[in-house]
Write an enzyme that holds these catalytic residues in place. Structure first.
Site, PDB file in Angstrom:
ATOM      1  CB  THR A  25      -0.928   0.022   1.235  1.00 15.18           C
ATOM      2  OG1 THR A  25      -0.107  -0.045   2.409  1.00 15.18           O
ATOM      3  CG2 THR A  25      -1.886  -1.154   1.213  1.00 15.18           C
ATOM      4  CB  VAL A  66       7.554   1.381  -3.999  1.00 23.48           C
ATOM      5  CG1 VAL A  66       8.093   0.421  -5.049  1.00 23.48           C
ATOM      6  CG2 VAL A  66       8.544   2.518  -3.774  1.00 23.48           C
ATOM      7  CB  SER A  70      -2.359  -0.555   4.980  1.00 25.56           C
ATOM      8  OG  SER A  70      -1.765   0.721   5.109  1.00 25.56           O
ATOM      9  NE  ARG A  72      19.300  -1.088  -1.973  1.00 23.91           N
ATOM     10  CZ  ARG A  72      18.723   0.083  -1.717  1.00 23.91           C
ATOM     11  NH1 ARG A  72      19.435   1.069  -1.193  1.00 23.91           N
ATOM     12  NH2 ARG A  72      17.450   0.270  -1.967  1.00 23.91           N
ATOM     13  CB  CYS A 132      15.342   5.204  -6.731  1.00 28.16           C
ATOM     14  SG  CYS A 132      15.413   6.254  -5.280  1.00 28.16           S
ATOM     15  CD  GLN A 192      19.032  11.318  -5.425  1.00 27.23           C
ATOM     16  OE1 GLN A 192      20.193  11.625  -5.167  1.00 27.23           O
ATOM     17  NE2 GLN A 192      18.404  10.345  -4.814  1.00 27.23           N
ATOM     18  CB  SER A 245       7.761  10.334  -5.258  1.00 21.80           C
ATOM     19  OG  SER A 245       8.598   9.971  -6.331  1.00 21.80           O
ATOM     20  NE  ARG A 274      15.109  14.338  -1.657  1.00 17.05           N
ATOM     21  CZ  ARG A 274      15.008  13.017  -1.528  1.00 17.05           C
ATOM     22  NH1 ARG A 274      14.456  12.277  -2.470  1.00 17.05           N
ATOM     23  NH2 ARG A 274      15.494  12.420  -0.438  1.00 17.05           N
ATOM     24  CG  HIS A 315      15.646   9.802  -8.641  1.00 18.90           C
ATOM     25  ND1 HIS A 315      14.839  10.660  -7.934  1.00 18.90           N
ATOM     26  CD2 HIS A 315      16.032   8.843  -7.754  1.00 18.90           C
ATOM     27  CE1 HIS A 315      14.743  10.237  -6.680  1.00 18.90           C
ATOM     28  NE2 HIS A 315      15.450   9.142  -6.544  1.00 18.90           N
ATOM     29  CG  ASN A 353      11.612   8.587  -8.071  1.00 20.17           C
ATOM     30  OD1 ASN A 353      11.240   9.390  -8.935  1.00 20.17           O
ATOM     31  ND2 ASN A 353      11.051   8.540  -6.874  1.00 20.17           N
TER      32      ASN A 353
END
Lengths: 359, 359
Positions: free
Chosen positions: B20, B23, B49, B111, B141, B168, B171, B259, B266, B339
């Site tokens: 929800t 993304v 949610s 990552r 992103c 960037q 969002s 930003r 982006h 992004n």
């Protein structure tokens, strides 16, 4: 030159051509605030703006139309600042230099002329003394937003290469640039635009003014005119002006110029490689001591330059100063400066004062 | 894994955790549009949610609360996409891998784990096959907005160094980022703000949401958290992720993240130095043929990437491709990508499909 009833060296007269434009509007308060080295100050603009009354040094001054007569009484020892488009400067600068005045031009008309010094007073003040054509040029606002910081570091470390990316404001395209950005802001406020393909472009339509694409809720990777091989004139100018100002004619300069939805205040990321090893601590000291530069660099407390903070101030703000992680000879930093002040009006005033001081 | 009544290999089930969020909202239509390789699709979100009904593949689907029970029936051969913050991923990814599911995580939690492959399907698809911990990670992103173009050029020329600057969008900081930008847009529309020192900051006040400074009529040279020596976490991540994805562990990467007041999309300027001589013409051909990349590069007709055009589209848009004027081995270019799509949801869906195809 006005005569000085008290005897001795009379104060030079100053004329400002383009006094009613976006940069002229910023220059007049600057002239009122700075040390008053001028005799008469004469304001000149296009016929359309002639007759307007503007305040400078506390006095109401009527704007004259740009004709030969507007320079009556001006001669050797007087200074004329041109805040005009390239074509107007190309036409009228020779008129005042023929009278013996020194012209200070901020357009691109003379910047690359080898007989016209290109001057930023914090960087190469002595260059203003040698002016075979009677003209001194200032660089463009993009170059001016970073050259103070770059020059201070170059003096210590020896610059070897630059890679810069710009975040340029609407007002560098004149009042029309600001007006169209404000119109676009009104169009998108209160909407959900900016989340669907092309929705901003459809809402804005053809109302992009001097920009080749909508600017609101967008960034536009194009500033200036089309030059060869896909380069923009702004990118080539920044490279050429930086090389001239630093007297490094072979300096590698990689640059991409981008317009952002900011009213006034150019910003740039700078990746600078030097001949010698750098340290972030020393770089901070050099920048803090550099004339025309203010160091704003404490991310832990939210201190970094932004155009919204730098607008209306004289210095260029520098922050995010880091030594590159992969090269002990490189620094990264970020600058924001008012493109109408140091980027245009203030630099012109400083050059004019420099010239006046040694006339 | 669901049984397949028709015999043969059953279709894997897919769960989406964080269905929800900003993304997730983008992922569900992507799942509906792409080739349907999935058995059951289960939607999971925070308890707040749970109970909402969302459409995916044309079917109303009730969102389940994130509990152990939400994964009942999931096991080896099934896939769980995590579109959750780092802490949520760190807590719940091990729960699903303990069941034998493959987790596809887009947070930063895994990552940099050497036992977790970092995957962009256009760049290193085979890396997804070796996953000792049962987890595949996608990069951030920012990295995703440029890696497709950089990877295609690297394959031909051999990358030697990168210098990138970002533009960037709000969002990427989630719905809160978009909301605060829209509030700020409403505050400045119809005003003359942006021309006086600090006027935007005063108007916006403390309403900066997830950003450390006002974003409207501004650019903010800070994305992420504070890391060592003045670096932001976003800058270090982009460098580390690029090195991992291209298997160039020593690649010099100079990066400054900024930003900008864009809702979604982006952008980045890229200065890339290669091992071999480049040509702009060949670079254009390589980029035009690169998967996940669309070449938009004809400044004469106003064709260049912008985030307002790239938003809502799958590929990353690349343009302003030029060979550096001072180095035959370097290219400059500009990219814009959504992004939330390739930068997050689409890349996760592509990884999940890659995993499903060989389960």
């Amino acid at each position: 030159m006005n005569t000085d009833a008290g005897g001795g060296r009379p104060a030079p007269a100053l004329a400002v051509v383009g006094a009613t434009g976006a940069v002229g509007t910023v220059l007049l308060p600057i002239l009122s605030q700075r040390a008053d080295v001028w005799g008469e100050i004469r304001l000149i603009a296009s016929a359309r703006s002639a007759g307007r009354v503007l305040g400078v040094r506390g006095a109401d001054t009527e704007v004259m139309a740009l004709t030969e007569d507007a320079f009556d009484g001006f001669g050797p020892g007087d200074v004329v600042i041109f805040l005009t488009p390239r074509e107007v400067s190309a036409r009228w600068v020779p008129v005042v230099t023929a009278r013996g005045c020194v012209a200070v031009d901020r357009s691109g008309a003379f910047r690359m002329d080898p007989e016209v010094p290109l001057v930023v007073p914090e960087i190469n003040p002595t260059a203003a003394r040698v002016r075979p054509r009677g003209v001194v040029a200032g660089p463009g606002c993009a170059t001016l937003s970073m050259i103070g910081a770059v020059g201070a570091l170059h003096a210590e470390y020896g610059l070897a290469a630059l890679s810069v990316s710009s975040y340029q404001a609407a007002s560098a395209a004149g009042r029309a640039g600001v007006d169209v950005l404000r119109k676009q802001l009104a169009l998108v406020a209160g909407t959900a635009l900016g989340e669907q393909p092309g929705d901003v472009r459809r809402a804005v339509g053809e109302e992009t003014g001097p920009f080749p694409a909508p600017l609101v809720l967008n960034v536009v990777p194009w500033v200036g005119d089309l030059a060869e091989d896909g380069w923009s004139s702004e990118e080539l100018s920044l490279r050429a002006e930086t090389r001239r100002l630093l007297a490094l004619p072979e300096l590698p300069v990689a640059v991409t110029c981008v317009r952002v939805p900011v009213v006034t205040g150019h910003s740039m990321t700078v990746h600078a490689r030097f001949e010698r090893e750098v340290s972030a601590a020393t770089a901070h000291e050099l920048l803090a001591a550099a004339p025309g530069v203010v160091l704003v660099d404490d991310p832990a407390t939210g201190e970094f330059p932004t155009p919204a903070d730098a607008v209306g101030t004289d210095p260029v703000w520098v922050g995010r100063v880091r030594r590159s992680l992969d090269d002990v000879r490189s620094l990264e930093f970020f600058v924001s400066g008012d493109n109408l002040r140091k980027g245009a009006a203030l630099n012109a005033a400083q050059i004019a004062e420099l010239v006046a001081a040694e006339l």
